[in-house]
Design an enzyme around this catalytic site. Sequence first.
Site, PDB file in Angstrom:
ATOM      1  N   CYS B  85      74.855  -2.536 100.636  1.00  0.00           N
ATOM      2  CA  CYS B  85      76.240  -2.114 100.451  1.00  0.00           C
ATOM      3  C   CYS B  85      76.332  -1.095  99.308  1.00  0.00           C
ATOM      4  O   CYS B  85      75.820  -0.003  99.445  1.00  0.00           O
ATOM      5  CB  CYS B  85      77.146  -3.321 100.235  1.00  0.00           C
ATOM      6  SG  CYS B  85      78.896  -2.935 100.473  1.00  0.00           S
ATOM      7  N   HIS B 202      75.635  -7.074 104.787  1.00  0.00           N
ATOM      8  CA  HIS B 202      75.172  -7.953 103.710  1.00  0.00           C
ATOM      9  C   HIS B 202      74.282  -9.088 104.209  1.00  0.00           C
ATOM     10  O   HIS B 202      74.814 -10.126 104.627  1.00  0.00           O
ATOM     11  CB  HIS B 202      76.388  -8.592 103.023  1.00  0.00           C
ATOM     12  CG  HIS B 202      77.176  -7.678 102.156  1.00  0.00           C
ATOM     13  ND1 HIS B 202      76.894  -7.492 100.830  1.00  0.00           N
ATOM     14  CD2 HIS B 202      78.243  -6.898 102.426  1.00  0.00           C
ATOM     15  CE1 HIS B 202      77.759  -6.637 100.305  1.00  0.00           C
ATOM     16  NE2 HIS B 202      78.589  -6.255 101.252  1.00  0.00           N
ATOM     17  N   GLU B 204      72.589 -11.091 102.293  1.00  0.00           N
ATOM     18  CA  GLU B 204      72.707 -12.226 101.356  1.00  0.00           C
ATOM     19  C   GLU B 204      73.961 -13.053 101.620  1.00  0.00           C
ATOM     20  O   GLU B 204      74.056 -14.191 101.177  1.00  0.00           O
ATOM     21  CB  GLU B 204      72.658 -11.725  99.908  1.00  0.00           C
ATOM     22  CG  GLU B 204      73.956 -11.190  99.331  1.00  0.00           C
ATOM     23  CD  GLU B 204      74.368  -9.825  99.869  1.00  0.00           C
ATOM     24  OE1 GLU B 204      73.670  -9.290 100.758  1.00  0.00           O
ATOM     25  OE2 GLU B 204      75.413  -9.307  99.411  1.00  0.00           O
TER      26      GLU B 204
END
Lengths: 83, 225
Positions: B85, B202, B204
């Site tokens: 990002c 993303h 994570e």
Amino acid sequence: MTEFTATVTVRLKRGVLDPEAETTKRALERLGFELSALRAADRFEVDIEADDADEAAARADEMAERLLANPTIHDYEVAVAER
Amino acid sequence: MTVSVVQFGGSNCDRDAVRALRHLGVDAERVWHEDGIPDDTDGIVLPGGFSYGDYLRAGAMAARAPIMADVRAAADSGVPVLGVCNGAQIGSESGLTPGAFTTNASARFQCESVHLRVERADTPWTAAYDAGDVIELPIAHGEGRFEIGDDAYGKLVDDDRVLFRYCDADGAVTDAANPNGSTGNVAGVLGDRETVAVSMPHPERATLPDVAASTDGQGILRAFV
């Protein structure tokens, strides 16, 4: 040494979509303005002390290359005037 | 392996990245950008957020921070580096990866779940998948539209450096499945080395089973395991 102001204008390359400019254009139209197109650009005014205008322009050019513009999406131009 | 998650002023996915990596058994630490990359670093994450308030362009300031010289040196020596990002924006702004991420075609910040087609599985980031797999990850960005120019895009494809493309649930890469107007629906690319990659979605945020709707992001982070 002379004092100069280098004006660096950074704009999107032709053909690169500018959603913010499109939105601004639509807002102007909502206000009743007639316009065919709208382009936005960033302008940086950099005060520089240099021996001559060429040196000031060269320094501003490098600033544009290394930070002020992203060469992938931007064109830029530099104009120098004595202060 | 000790992974350094670089925290700039305005980073806000650094803790998430550390949590996700530790969940996978990876030793991960946040590293404040002024402290430089520790010598024993075996992997680097440039996390999401709004470093330097997105001044000038998203990622522009962080890309020129002194710690990026450490990141570049590590990347050049083969240390895996992942930008997510805002970290992807920093990666492209710093020249670690090709192209640029700029304002979404919608002109809006978009926070949603997207499908991605895995373009190649022979990289550290995608070894957990098969080419053509469809994975689901969240996006949260206002400047995620991948731009690179026609010639450079051709070279990107020829060099096989596209990792992920936005697609529909069946893996079809369509305009309708492109959340931000990215050239070629590109969501993630490789740098000069296959050990360097950036992704606007993303991983994570799609790793911890207790908090994430999808855990498809684990495969990407397994590059650090």
